[in-house]
Design a protein around this motif. Sequence first.
Motif, short mmCIF file in Angstrom:
data_model
loop_
_atom_site.label_atom_id
_atom_site.label_comp_id
_atom_site.label_asym_id
_atom_site.label_seq_id
_atom_site.Cartn_x
_atom_site.Cartn_y
_atom_site.Cartn_z
N ALA A 1 0.82 -1.22 0.00
CA ALA A 1 0.00 0.00 0.00
C ALA A 1 0.85 1.26 0.00
O ALA A 1 0.45 2.29 -0.55
CB ALA A 1 -0.94 -0.01 1.20
N LEU A 2 2.04 1.19 0.61
CA LEU A 2 2.92 2.37 0.69
C LEU A 2 3.73 2.61 -0.58
O LEU A 2 4.26 3.71 -0.76
CB LEU A 2 3.89 2.23 1.87
CG LEU A 2 3.33 2.53 3.24
CD1 LEU A 2 4.40 2.30 4.30
CD2 LEU A 2 2.82 3.96 3.33
N LEU A 3 3.86 1.63 -1.43
CA LEU A 3 4.71 1.79 -2.61
C LEU A 3 4.36 3.02 -3.45
O LEU A 3 5.27 3.76 -3.83
CB LEU A 3 4.67 0.52 -3.47
CG LEU A 3 5.35 -0.70 -2.86
CD1 LEU A 3 5.20 -1.90 -3.78
CD2 LEU A 3 6.81 -0.43 -2.56
N PRO A 4 3.08 3.30 -3.75
CA PRO A 4 2.78 4.49 -4.55
C PRO A 4 3.17 5.81 -3.86
O PRO A 4 3.38 6.82 -4.52
CB PRO A 4 1.26 4.43 -4.76
CG PRO A 4 0.90 3.02 -4.53
CD PRO A 4 1.88 2.50 -3.51
N VAL A 5 3.28 5.77 -2.56
CA VAL A 5 3.64 6.98 -1.82
C VAL A 5 5.16 7.14 -1.73
O VAL A 5 5.67 8.25 -1.73
CB VAL A 5 3.04 6.91 -0.39
CG1 VAL A 5 3.44 8.12 0.43
CG2 VAL A 5 1.54 6.78 -0.46
N ARG A 6 5.88 6.02 -1.69
CA ARG A 6 7.33 6.04 -1.49
C ARG A 6 8.14 6.04 -2.77
O ARG A 6 9.33 6.27 -2.74
CB ARG A 6 7.75 4.85 -0.62
CG ARG A 6 7.24 4.96 0.79
CD ARG A 6 7.84 6.16 1.45
NE ARG A 6 7.27 6.40 2.75
CZ ARG A 6 7.41 7.53 3.39
NH1 ARG A 6 8.07 8.51 2.87
NH2 ARG A 6 6.88 7.68 4.57
N CYS A 7 7.52 5.76 -3.88
CA CYS A 7 8.26 5.68 -5.14
C CYS A 7 8.48 7.08 -5.72
O CYS A 7 7.93 8.07 -5.22
CB CYS A 7 7.49 4.81 -6.13
SG CYS A 7 5.95 5.55 -6.70
N ASN B 1 1.69 5.91 -10.76
CA ASN B 1 0.58 5.20 -11.40
C ASN B 1 0.91 3.73 -11.63
O ASN B 1 0.04 2.87 -11.49
CB ASN B 1 0.17 5.87 -12.71
CG ASN B 1 -0.62 7.15 -12.45
OD1 ASN B 1 -1.19 7.33 -11.37
ND2 ASN B 1 -0.63 8.04 -13.42
N TYR B 2 2.15 3.43 -11.95
CA TYR B 2 2.56 2.03 -12.13
C TYR B 2 2.37 1.26 -10.82
O TYR B 2 1.77 0.18 -10.82
CB TYR B 2 4.02 1.95 -12.58
CG TYR B 2 4.58 0.55 -12.50
CD1 TYR B 2 4.23 -0.41 -13.43
CD2 TYR B 2 5.42 0.20 -11.45
CE1 TYR B 2 4.72 -1.71 -13.34
CE2 TYR B 2 5.92 -1.10 -11.35
CZ TYR B 2 5.56 -2.04 -12.29
OH TYR B 2 6.04 -3.33 -12.19
N PHE B 3 2.84 1.81 -9.71
CA PHE B 3 2.73 1.10 -8.44
C PHE B 3 1.28 1.05 -7.94
O PHE B 3 0.88 0.07 -7.33
CB PHE B 3 3.66 1.72 -7.38
CG PHE B 3 5.09 1.34 -7.60
CD1 PHE B 3 5.53 0.06 -7.31
CD2 PHE B 3 5.99 2.23 -8.13
CE1 PHE B 3 6.84 -0.33 -7.52
CE2 PHE B 3 7.31 1.88 -8.35
CZ PHE B 3 7.73 0.59 -8.04
N PHE C 1 -3.50 -2.30 -7.08
CA PHE C 1 -4.89 -2.65 -7.36
C PHE C 1 -5.01 -4.04 -7.95
O PHE C 1 -5.93 -4.79 -7.61
CB PHE C 1 -5.54 -1.62 -8.29
CG PHE C 1 -5.68 -0.24 -7.68
CD1 PHE C 1 -5.97 -0.08 -6.33
CD2 PHE C 1 -5.52 0.90 -8.46
CE1 PHE C 1 -6.12 1.18 -5.78
CE2 PHE C 1 -5.66 2.16 -7.91
CZ PHE C 1 -5.96 2.30 -6.57
N LYS C 2 -4.11 -4.40 -8.86
CA LYS C 2 -4.15 -5.74 -9.46
C LYS C 2 -4.01 -6.82 -8.38
O LYS C 2 -4.77 -7.78 -8.37
CB LYS C 2 -3.02 -5.90 -10.48
CG LYS C 2 -3.25 -5.23 -11.79
CD LYS C 2 -2.02 -5.49 -12.67
CE LYS C 2 -2.10 -4.80 -14.00
NZ LYS C 2 -0.87 -5.04 -14.80
N ILE C 3 -3.04 -6.64 -7.51
CA ILE C 3 -2.79 -7.66 -6.49
C ILE C 3 -3.96 -7.75 -5.52
O ILE C 3 -4.46 -8.83 -5.22
CB ILE C 3 -1.46 -7.38 -5.75
CG1 ILE C 3 -0.28 -7.64 -6.71
CG2 ILE C 3 -1.34 -8.23 -4.48
CD1 ILE C 3 1.06 -7.16 -6.20
#
Length: 174
Positions: A148-154, A160-162, A167-169
């Motif tokens: 869940a944190l990946l889109p915030v930390r990238c 958008n990729y993360f 969402f897929k997972i």
Amino acid sequence: MDKKDFDIRTKIIKETFKDDRPIKCRTPEDVRRLDENIHPGGDIFTTEDGAFIDFEFQLKDFDEAELVKYVEFAENLYEKHHKHVSVYLLCPKNVDVRVRECVIKSESDFTIKLACSQEDLCHIILNGIKNKLKRNEILDMDDLHALALLPVRCDRKDRNYFRLEYFKIINRYF
């Protein structure tokens, strides 16, 4: 943890944290069990001499509260087994380290080291989670939190990729 994940993590420990001690195995669950309300640690390994290495990805800013969490973890693990504990935290380049290096007074024998990586840890974490799913392993709360944190930390350009991968997972497996 499969052999590939084990090899990747032990390579990071050896190269990034300059720890050449032979690592025997991932520490069994019954050995790594700590007191209630103590941070459970990340990937905990046992060296050939019986010491412990806790390897974790530090995805949020490292402040005083984070340091206290890791000190409490190391002390609790040491008090249970009376073996040296090394805590190694790998931070992505965008994590802010707000604590200076200092001596920590304790009756327990432990060290805590941080390293900031120029590699994109978000991709490493996402690939680790995908590999768990491929092996039909159940994701734990730490995996879900990290995901869940990946889109915030990238990096901003990768958000958008993360998000899409998150969402897929979540939609396919839950």
